[in-house]
Design a protein around this motif. Structure first.
Motif, PDB file in Angstrom:
ATOM      1  N   THR B  38     -50.540  14.270  46.340  1.00 38.74           N
ATOM      2  CA  THR B  38     -49.659  15.187  46.444  1.00 38.74           C
ATOM      3  C   THR B  38     -48.738  15.381  45.470  1.00 38.74           C
ATOM      4  N   PRO B  39     -48.256  14.713  44.699  1.00 39.71           N
ATOM      5  CA  PRO B  39     -47.527  15.478  42.952  1.00 39.71           C
ATOM      6  C   PRO B  39     -48.597  16.685  42.199  1.00 39.71           C
ATOM      7  N   SER B  41     -51.352  18.445  43.558  1.00 35.80           N
ATOM      8  CA  SER B  41     -51.067  19.641  43.808  1.00 35.80           C
ATOM      9  C   SER B  41     -49.641  20.039  44.608  1.00 35.80           C
ATOM     10  N   ASP B  42     -48.502  20.242  43.789  1.00 40.06           N
ATOM     11  CA  ASP B  42     -47.355  20.117  43.914  1.00 40.06           C
ATOM     12  C   ASP B  42     -47.345  21.854  43.175  1.00 40.06           C
ATOM     13  N   TYR B  43     -47.652  21.816  41.961  1.00 40.20           N
ATOM     14  CA  TYR B  43     -47.141  22.939  41.135  1.00 40.20           C
ATOM     15  C   TYR B  43     -48.426  24.092  41.599  1.00 40.20           C
ATOM     16  N   ARG B  46     -47.642  26.546  44.649  1.00 40.98           N
ATOM     17  CA  ARG B  46     -46.389  27.227  44.135  1.00 40.98           C
ATOM     18  C   ARG B  46     -47.071  28.711  43.489  1.00 40.98           C
ATOM     19  N   LEU B 103     -41.221  19.238  38.419  1.00 41.35           N
ATOM     20  CA  LEU B 103     -41.891  17.542  39.403  1.00 41.35           C
ATOM     21  C   LEU B 103     -40.923  16.220  38.933  1.00 41.35           C
ATOM     22  N   ARG B 106     -38.099  16.338  40.870  1.00 37.41           N
ATOM     23  CA  ARG B 106     -38.644  15.942  42.686  1.00 37.41           C
ATOM     24  C   ARG B 106     -38.843  14.096  42.765  1.00 37.41           C
ATOM     25  N   TYR B 107     -39.822  14.389  41.909  1.00 36.22           N
ATOM     26  CA  TYR B 107     -40.859  12.788  41.939  1.00 36.22           C
ATOM     27  C   TYR B 107     -40.099  11.476  40.611  1.00 36.22           C
ATOM     28  N   THR B 115     -48.956  12.304  37.097  1.00 36.18           N
ATOM     29  CA  THR B 115     -49.699  13.662  36.998  1.00 36.18           C
ATOM     30  C   THR B 115     -49.927  14.456  35.974  1.00 36.18           C
TER      31      THR B 115
END
Lengths: 177, 343
Positions: B38-39, B41-43, B46, B103, B106-107, B115
């Motif tokens: 999940t983290p 794939s975050d960037y 976007r 990131l 956020r995390y 990550t």
């Protein structure tokens, strides 16, 4: 062309010349590095090894970095002359049997210029060099009276090796410092 | 926005969509996804410029190759780039990335650092796919190219952090170009172009022109990036004036340190000696105003234009003999785009 156009052109030329100098060094560097990549020497499974990857990428951080070829002349104030040496190391057979040198104007970040006429290299022509030998070249900058203080940059060109200029830097200090 | 710029951005989006789709495939694993995928794939989810995979795929096509064969390499580039972004954001303690919180905001920092490490491992898995797709010999060559690039990038990042830690103020534009060759250009433009060309079947001895073109293009890109950090509009997506707050030795700061009056230089030195957290918004704004007043931004823009001109010449050297194609035109049009883009 207005003075602003002239200044813009000079700064653009400064950028282009500086970039050409940097890229020449790196083109040679990658060729040397990649020359060792052969079928026998490289197994692609190496990329699956975190340990190898870490060693190869982090290790160089602790190695000294080589500096580019650059001559920094002693700082002077306007009206004084600064001089220094650069050394030509045996370049192998000289193209055309000789090596000619010239020096560009020195330009500051603000666009102030020390013209070529205030600069000299000696000797201007190297007729021969012994194998493995070296040749001193004296570089002098007679900074005109009234020249603005600041860092000035330019190039010594080897006319017969135009892609290998030598960067020159000179700091003109404010009078009274 | 001009038609050409819209066309380039549309083409970048298409290349980026394909590369990110491929990159996300490498994130599949045995874990339940929540803690790493999940983290990770975050960037990737976007919208970024996707410049690196685009350069790789376009160079492959322009040199007559099949861009599909370059897809794992393009995905590896995007994954590695994403890893660098995650770690960069932690190092710089940045707030925003592509218009959203970074990131680590956020995390948390620990998850963000792990990550980033994970994304490097995914990138290596993508590169490993080249063995079956391209053969052992070419895969080995590409692995070597990636390793050289990774060295340059981490050395460049270390150099920049070192300059800031040591409070260096004696830098010249040459030092700056040396830094961005290592930190930015090698992985943004030089390697993608060389990898695309190799996959298309170019011989290694035909790659030198791509180093020149790639560096000039990448340097124009980075200088524009630095300028946008000062004057960027709403499309920019990063923290405006963040580079000044972090004390980054940009071309504008290097120019300002030379052009400022002795009194201003002393104030600048005091500012640069502070920790980033101690640099208040009014101090940052004052430095930005000095840059405007002393023409530091105009200097950087002209300096970048000179390099972009060299890029146009180098493009002819690298691609002049290649038949016309949409990919070749796309790469040619990237040169003015790099100098004029607003994000």
């Amino acid at each position: 062309m207005t003075p602003a156009d002239d200044l813009a052109r000079d700064v653009q030329m400064y950028g282009a010349l500086s970039a050409a100098s940097v890229v020449a060094r790196y083109a040679a560097k990658v060729d040397t590095a990649m020359a060792s990549v052969t079928d026998d020497a490289w197994d692609p499974t190496v990329i699956a090894s975190m340990a190898v990857f870490a060693r190869e990428t982090i290790g160089p951080l602790f190695e000294p970095r080589s500096r580019p070829e650059r001559v920094v002349l002693p700082a002077v104030i306007a009206g004084e002359t600064s001089a220094g040496s650069l050394w030509l190391h045996d370049p192998g057979p000289l193209p055309g049997g000789r090596l000619e040198l010239s020096v560009s104007p020195l330009v500051s970040g603000r666009g102030d210029v020390i013209p070529s006429s205030a600069l000299s290299v000696s000797p201007r022509v190297v007729e021969s060099m012994a194998a493995g030998g070296r040749q001193e070249v004296r570089l002098a900058a007679a900074v005109p009276f009234g020249q603005a203080a600041g860092w000035y940059h330019g190039w010594v060109f080897l006319i017969t090796a135009p892609d290998e200029p030598v960067a020159v830097a000179l700091r003109v200090e404010e009078a009274g410092r | 926005m001009t038609t050409t710029r819209r066309a380039i951005e549309s083409r970048l989006e298409e290349y980026g969509r394909r590369a990110r789709h491929k990159a996300l495939v490498y994130l599949d694993g045995d874990d339940d996804g929540e803690y790493l995928r999940t983290p990770a794939s975050d960037y990737l989810l976007r919208p970024g410029k996707a410049l690196r995979p685009a350069m790789c795929l376009a160079a492959c096509g322009a040199f007559g190759g099949d861009p599909d064969r370059a897809m794992p390499t393009a995905a590896a580039l995007e994954l590695l780039h994403t890893a660098f972004l995650v770690h960069d954001d932690v190092e710089d303690d940045s707030d925003l990335r592509r218009g959203l919180p970074t990131l680590h905001r956020r995390y948390g920092r620990a998850v963000a650092i792990n990550t980033g490490d994970g994304l490097i491992v995914y990138a290596m898995a993508a590169l490993d796919d080249n063995r079956s797709l391209l053969g052992r010999r070419l895969a080995a060559r590409l692995a070597g190219e990636f390793q050289f690039m990774a060295r340059q990038t981490v050395e460049g990042q270390a150099m920049e952090l070192g300059w800031q830690r040591r409070g260096r103020i004696d830098l010249t534009p040459d030092d700056y170009l040396d830094l961005i060759m290592k930190k930015t250009c090698w992985y943004t433009t030089v390697l993608p172009l060389r990898a695309g060309a190799l996959i298309a079947g170019r011989r290694p001895d035909q790659l030198a022109a791509l180093v020149r073109f790639g560096f000039f293009l990448g340097a124009a890109f980075q200088i524009r990036d630095d300028v946008l950090n000062l004057v960027g509009g709403e499309r920019y997506g990063k923290e405006i004036l963040g580079d000044i707050r972090e004390g980054k030795r940009t071309l504008m700061l290097i120019h300002l340190l030379t052009a400022a009056s002795p009194g201003e230089r002393r104030r600048l030195q005091r500012f640069l000696r502070l920790a980033p957290g101690e640099r208040t918004p009014p101090m940052v704004e004052e430095v930005a105003q000095m840059m405007h007043r002393h023409g530091s931004i105009a200097f950087a823009e002209e300096f970048g234009r000179g390099i972009a001109r060299s890029a146009q010449v180098a493009f002819e050297e690298a691609f002049g003999a290649v038949p016309d194609s949409p990919e070749k035109r796309f790469i040619a049009e990237l040169v003015p785009y790099m100098v004029e883009r607003d994000r």
